[in-house]
Design a protein around this motif. Structure first.
Motif, mmCIF file in Angstrom:
data_model
loop_
_atom_site.group_PDB
_atom_site.id
_atom_site.type_symbol
_atom_site.label_atom_id
_atom_site.label_comp_id
_atom_site.label_asym_id
_atom_site.label_seq_id
_atom_site.Cartn_x
_atom_site.Cartn_y
_atom_site.Cartn_z
ATOM 1 N N LEU A 135 1.239 11.826 0.056
ATOM 2 C CA LEU A 135 1.203 11.092 -1.205
ATOM 3 C C LEU A 135 2.616 10.886 -1.738
ATOM 4 O O LEU A 135 2.966 9.809 -2.228
ATOM 5 N N ASP A 136 3.434 11.899 -1.597
ATOM 6 C CA ASP A 136 4.808 11.803 -2.077
ATOM 7 C C ASP A 136 5.542 10.689 -1.343
ATOM 8 O O ASP A 136 6.296 9.909 -1.942
ATOM 9 N N ARG A 137 5.298 10.590 -0.040
ATOM 10 C CA ARG A 137 5.981 9.547 0.746
ATOM 11 C C ARG A 137 5.581 8.166 0.263
ATOM 12 O O ARG A 137 6.421 7.271 0.127
ATOM 13 N N VAL A 138 4.300 8.017 0.004
ATOM 14 C CA VAL A 138 3.810 6.707 -0.438
ATOM 15 C C VAL A 138 4.450 6.323 -1.767
ATOM 16 O O VAL A 138 4.924 5.194 -1.964
ATOM 17 N N ILE A 139 4.476 7.259 -2.673
ATOM 18 C CA ILE A 139 5.029 6.967 -4.003
ATOM 19 C C ILE A 139 6.527 6.691 -3.905
ATOM 20 O O ILE A 139 7.057 5.787 -4.554
ATOM 21 N N ARG A 140 7.205 7.488 -3.097
ATOM 22 C CA ARG A 140 8.653 7.289 -2.964
ATOM 23 C C ARG A 140 8.963 5.907 -2.393
ATOM 24 O O ARG A 140 9.939 5.255 -2.781
ATOM 25 N N LYS A 141 8.142 5.507 -1.469
ATOM 26 C CA LYS A 141 8.371 4.191 -0.846
ATOM 27 C C LYS A 141 8.211 3.092 -1.892
ATOM 28 O O LYS A 141 9.030 2.177 -1.981
ATOM 29 N N ALA A 142 7.181 3.228 -2.689
ATOM 30 C CA ALA A 142 6.947 2.207 -3.716
ATOM 31 C C ALA A 142 8.095 2.189 -4.727
ATOM 32 O O ALA A 142 8.578 1.127 -5.132
ATOM 33 N N LEU B 40 0.306 -4.101 -2.101
ATOM 34 C CA LEU B 40 -0.902 -3.289 -1.955
ATOM 35 C C LEU B 40 -0.543 -2.057 -1.156
ATOM 36 O O LEU B 40 -0.456 -2.095 0.057
ATOM 37 N N ILE B 41 -0.316 -1.015 -1.888
ATOM 38 C CA ILE B 41 0.037 0.206 -1.194
ATOM 39 C C ILE B 41 -1.191 0.809 -0.549
ATOM 40 O O ILE B 41 -1.176 1.297 0.541
ATOM 41 N N LYS B 42 -2.243 0.814 -1.290
ATOM 42 C CA LYS B 42 -3.473 1.384 -0.760
ATOM 43 C C LYS B 42 -4.592 0.448 -1.143
ATOM 44 O O LYS B 42 -4.893 0.288 -2.306
ATOM 45 N N ASP B 43 -5.166 -0.185 -0.251
ATOM 46 C CA ASP B 43 -6.313 -1.017 -0.572
ATOM 47 C C ASP B 43 -6.925 -1.495 0.722
ATOM 48 O O ASP B 43 -6.275 -1.521 1.764
#
Lengths: 503, 218
Positions: B72-79, B211-214
Motif C-alpha cells: 500500500l505504501d508503494r502505491v501511495i508513494r507512486k501516486a 486509476l491507481i486501483k480500479d
C-alpha cells in the motif's frame, strides 16, 4: 436501560469496554516511550488481537491499568485517565497531558454491539494512534533521555486537569455510542511550557568544594504513582508476576456474519491462555523490546542515557535525578511499580542489582567491588583512595541500604553516572562527599590542593580596594596629576620614538 | 446517498510535498483500511490484523502513522511522486490538489460498465512556496509539522462522526466495496487523482485521471 440489552450483548459490551480501556493505555504509554512503534499486519486472524489491531501489550502497563481500574469499568462518572508528565534531571516535574476515557449518559439503543460498536472502537483506537503522535508531548518524549524522562500515571475516577497550567488545549479523539452510554476519548495538553523555557536544559557549571544536597526532603512523594515510560520485555522473571491475572490472557476471536440487509452477527469469544509474556505476533524487528530485553528504552537523541554495563541501576538513575527504581531492575523481588518512584529510563539488566555498588571518586576510577580498597601510594590516582577506613563504614555509597525502593534520594544522588566524567572535572551531577580534586597529590607542600583551596577560598579584600584607602589615594593621585603631565610632555619625543619601535 | 467531501489545505516547501501528502493520505487510509476478510461458511467472516508503523519525516517535524503494508505504501508513494512531478512541471506558482476518493462499485447490466459511486472524497490542496534561506526553512519545518498535526485532528474529527460507511459485503460483493488486491490489508476501494492549478486558479490541463486501483472502464 440495560433491560434492552441481551445478556450476551451486555457481557460482550463490558468486555469490549474493558479491553478498549487497556488498549488505550497501551497505545498512549507506548507513544511516549520515546521510540517509533512498529507492528505487523497479519492477513490471518490470530484471535488474539483485540479490535483487529496489532497493539502490543506491555505487561507492566497492563498491570498498572488493571490496578487502577480495580475490577471496575470506565462508566458514567467513572473516568479512566492517563497522565503524562515530564521530570527533569534536576527534579522538576511538569504535567504535560491527560488522556481521558469517559462515558456520558447519551445512549444509542439501536446500535449493534458486537459489530458496530466493536468496529467503531477499532476506529477510535486508530485515531488514538494518530493523535498521540500529534500532541506536543510526542516530540518531547522522542527526545527524552539525558535531561528528562517522561512518566505516566493511570488513575480512575474524576478527571484532574489542574496540573496542566493555564490555557491548556483539549483535543477530542473520538466518540462511540453504545447502548449504555457514549464513550468519549479526549486529551487535554499543556500549552504553557514555562518550566522548560526557564531551564532549557542548560548545564550549570561544575561546583567544586560544595556538598550538594539536592534533596532536603524526598522530592518524589507525590510521584509515588508515576512510572517511567519505559519497558522491559517480559523475561522469565517477570512472567510469574502476572500469572495471577488470568483474564489478561483472554483472547478475542470474533467472527462476524454477513446476512444483508440485516447484519446478524454471531460472535464467539474463545479463551485461551497463551504463553507467558506478551502474545507477540510480530517478528523481532518490529518489536525491539522482545529482541533486546535489556535495552528496551531507546535513549534520546541527545546522547541519551548511557548504558549500564555492570553498574547498578541506582547509580545510573540517580545521576539524572531519578530515584533508584525497583521494578525494572528487580523483577524477582517484584516490588509493585507504584510503591517506588521508578523513573529509570535505561533499564539495566535484571541482574544489575545483584552487582555491587560502585563508587566513583574521580575520573576513570571504576571499582567493581563494594569495598574501596586503599591503594598503595605508589599507584596512580592514589589520592582517590580514602584516607581512613571509617570513611567507608559511614559512607552510604559503600554500604547501601538493603531495600532500594525507599532509598533516599541523597544516596541515590551520590552515585555517579558511568559515562559522564571527564578528566579531573566533576560534572554538574557529580556529588562529592569529600572534596578530592583530581591529580591533587603534592609531595612538596604539606597540604594538598583541596585543603589549599578551602583555606584560601575567601581571601581578604585587597587593601587598595578598601574604601578608606581608595579615597585617600584618589585624592593624592589627583594632586600629582599636573606634575606627571608636565614630565610626560617634556619627554614626548622619547615616547613617540618608543611607539615607533612598536609598530 | 450523498458523497461526503472534505477539503484540507496545506502550504509547503517544494521538498516537503511528498511527506506532507503521504502523511495525510496515510492517516486517512489508516482509518479506511481493515484486516483481510476471511469468509467462512454460514455467512460469517473473520478479519485479519492491521499493524501500524511510525515514520519520521525528513523535511518536516512530524511523525506519521501508517498501515503496515509495504504494498500500500508503494502505491501511495507512486501516486504522490506523480503528483509532485506534475506540480514541478507546471507553472511557477506550484498550486495543485490531490484527491483521495473512496467509492463503491455498482454492477450494471451489459453493455454498461460498473458504476463507481463515491461515498467519501478527501481533497488536499497544496500550495508550494519558495524559501530564501535556511532559517526560513527551519521555521517552515516546524510550522508545517504543526499544520499537519492540525490536519490530522481534522481528519480524525470527520471520521469519528461515524457517518455513512458501506455495509459489510457478502463474499460475492466484497470486491465492490473493498480493494482486495493487497495481501495484508484491505482498504476500501479508492482512487487517487490530482489536478494542477495555474496562477489564475483555473485548470490548465484537463483533469488527469489516474486509476491507481480500479477495474477497467470501457
Amino acid at each position: 436501560m440495560d433491560s434492552d440489552l441481551s445478556p450476551q450483548d451486555k457481557k460482550d459490551l463490558d468486555k469490549f469496554i474493558k479491553f478498549f480501556a487497556l488498549k488505550t493505555v497501551q497505545v498512549i504509554v507506548q507513544a511516549r516511550l520515546g521510540e517509533k512503534i512498529n507492528t505487523c499486519s497479519s492477513s490471518s486472524p490470530t484471535g488474539s488481537d483485540w479490535f483487529n489491531l496489532a497493539i502490543k501489550d506491555i505487561p507492566e502497563v497492563t498491570h498498572e491499568a488493571k490496578k487502577a481500574l480495580a475490577g471496575q469499568l470506565p462508566g458514567i462518572g467513572r473516568s479512566m485517565c492517563v497522565e503524562i508528565s515530564l521530570k527533569t534531571s534536576e527534579g522538576d516535574s511538569m504535567e504535560l497531558e491527560t488522556w481521558c476515557l469517559e462515558m456520558n449518559e447519551k445512549c444509542d439503543k439501536d446500535i449493534k454491539v458486537s459489530y458496530t460498536v466493536y468496529n467503531r472502537l477499532s476506529l477510535l483506537l486508530k485515531s488514538l494512534l494518530a493523535i498521540t503522535r500529534v500532541t506536543p508531548a510526542y516530540k518531547l518524549s522522542r527526545k527524552q533521555g539525558h535531561d528528562y524522562v517522561i512518566l505516566y500515571r493511570i488513575y480512575f475516577g474524576d478527571v484532574q486537569l489542574t496540573g496542566l497550567g493555564e490555557g491548556f488545549q483539549t483535543v477530542r479523539v473520538g466518540i462511540v455510542g453504545t447502548p449504555i452510554g457514549t464513550i468519549t476519548l479526549s486529551c487535554a495538553y499543556r500549552t504553557n511550557l514555562a518550566l522548560m523555557s526557564s531551564r532549557q536544559f542548560e548545564r550549570t557549571g561544575p561546583i567544586m568544594g560544595i556538598i550538594i544536597d539536592h534533596y532536603v526532603e524526598r522530592p518524589f512523594t507525590n510521584m509515588a504513582h508515576m512510572h517511567p515510560c519505559s519497558y522491559r520485555a517480559p523475561g522469565e522473571d517477570e512472567g510469574g508476576t502476572y500469572a495471577g491475572i488470568e483474564d489478561s490472557q483472554e483472547v478475542c476471536t470474533t467472527s462476524f456474519s454477513t446476512s444483508p440487509p440485516s447484519q446478524l452477527y454471531s460472535s464467539r469469544l474463545s479463551y485461551q491462555t497463551p504463553a507467558l509474556g506478551t502474545v507477540d505476533l510480530c517478528h523481532p524487528t518490529a518489536c525491539t523490546a522482545a529482541a533486546h530485553p535489556h535495552q528496551m528504552v531507546v535513549p534520546g537523541k541527545e546522547g541519551g542515557v548511557p548504558q549500564v554495563p555492570a553498574q547498578p541501576t541506582h547509580g545510573t538513575a540517580a545521576e539524572h535525578g531519578r530515584i533508584p527504581s525497583c521494578p525494572t531492575g528487580q523483577s524477582p523481588q517484584l516490588a509493585p511499580p507504584t510503591s517506588c518512584s521508578s523513573e529509570v529510563k535505561t533499564v539495566s539488566p535484571s541482574d544489575a542489582l545483584e552487582t555491587t555498588f560502585t563508587r566513583k571518586v574521580g575520573a576513570f576510577v571504576n571499582k567493581a567491588t563494594t569495598q574501596v580498597t586503599t591503594t598503595s601510594l605508589d599507584l596512580p590516582f592514589a589520592a582517590f583512595a580514602p584516607r581512613a577506613y571509617d570513611l567507608q563504614e559511614n559512607d552510604p555509597m559503600v554500604h547501601p541500604p538493603p531495600s532500594p525502593a525507599p532509598s533516599s534520594p541523597l544516596q541515590g544522588s551520590l552515585h555517579s553516572n558511568t559515562s559522564s566524567h571527564s578528566g579531573g572535572q566533576p560534572q554538574d551531577d557529580f556529588v562529592m562527599v569529600d572534596f578530592k580534586p583530581a591529580f591533587s597529590k603534592d609531595d612538596l607542600l604539606p597540604m594538598d590542593l583541596g585543603t589549599f583551596y578551602k583555606e584560601f577560598q575567601n581571601p581578604p579584600q585587597l587593601a587598595s580596594l578598601s574604601i578608606d584607602v581608595s579615597v585617600q589615594s584618589m585624592a593624592e593621585d589627583l594632586d600629582s596629576l599636573p606634575e606627571k603631565l608636565a614630565i610626560y610632555e617634556k619627554n614626548i619625543d622619547e615616547f613617540d620614538a618608543f611607539v615607533d619601535t612598536l609598530q | 446517498m450523498n458523497c461526503r467531501s472534505e477539503v484540507l489545505e496545506v502550504s509547503v516547501e517544494g521538498r516537503q510535498v511528498d511527506e506532507a501528502m503521504l502523511a495525510l493520505l496515510h492517516t486517512i487510509l489508516l482509518h479506511r483500511s481493515t484486516g483481510k476478510f476471511h469468509y467462512k461458511k454460514e455467512g460469517t467472516y473473520s478479519i485479519g490484523t492491521v499493524g501500524t508503523q511510525d515514520v519520521d519525516c525528513d523535511f518536516i517535524d512530524f511523525t506519521l502513522v501508517r498501515v503496515s503494508s509495504d504494498e500500500l505504501d508503494r502505491v501511495i508513494r507512486k501516486a504522490v511522486a506523480e503528483f509532485k512531478d506534475a506540480l514541478g512541471n507546471s507553472g511557477s506558482d506550484g498550486m495543485g490538489q490531490i484527491s483521495l476518493e473512496f467509492y463503491q462499485k455498482k454492477k450494471s447490466r451489459w453493455p454498461f460498465s460498473d458504476e463507481c459511486i463515491p461515498w467519501e472524497v478527501w481533497s488536499i490542496k497544496v500550495n508550494v512556496v519558495n524559501l530564501a534561506n535556511e532559517q526560513e526553512r527551519q521555521i517552515c519545518r516546524e510550522k508545517v509539522g504543526e499544520k499537519l498535526g492540525e490536519k490530522v485532528i481534522n481528519i480524525v474529527e470527520v471520521i469519528n462522526r461515524h457517518e455513512y460507511l458501506p455495509k459489510m459485503p457478502t463474499q460475492s460483493e466484497v470486491y465492490n466495496v473493498f480493494d482486495t488486491s493487497l495481501k495484508d490489508v484491505q482498504p476500501y476501494l479508492y482512487k487517487i487523482t490530482y489536478q494542477i492549478t495555474d496562477s489564475l486558479g483555473t485548470s490548465v490541463s484537463t483533469t488527469m485521471r489516474r486509476l491507481i486501483k480500479d477495474t477497467l472502464a470501457l
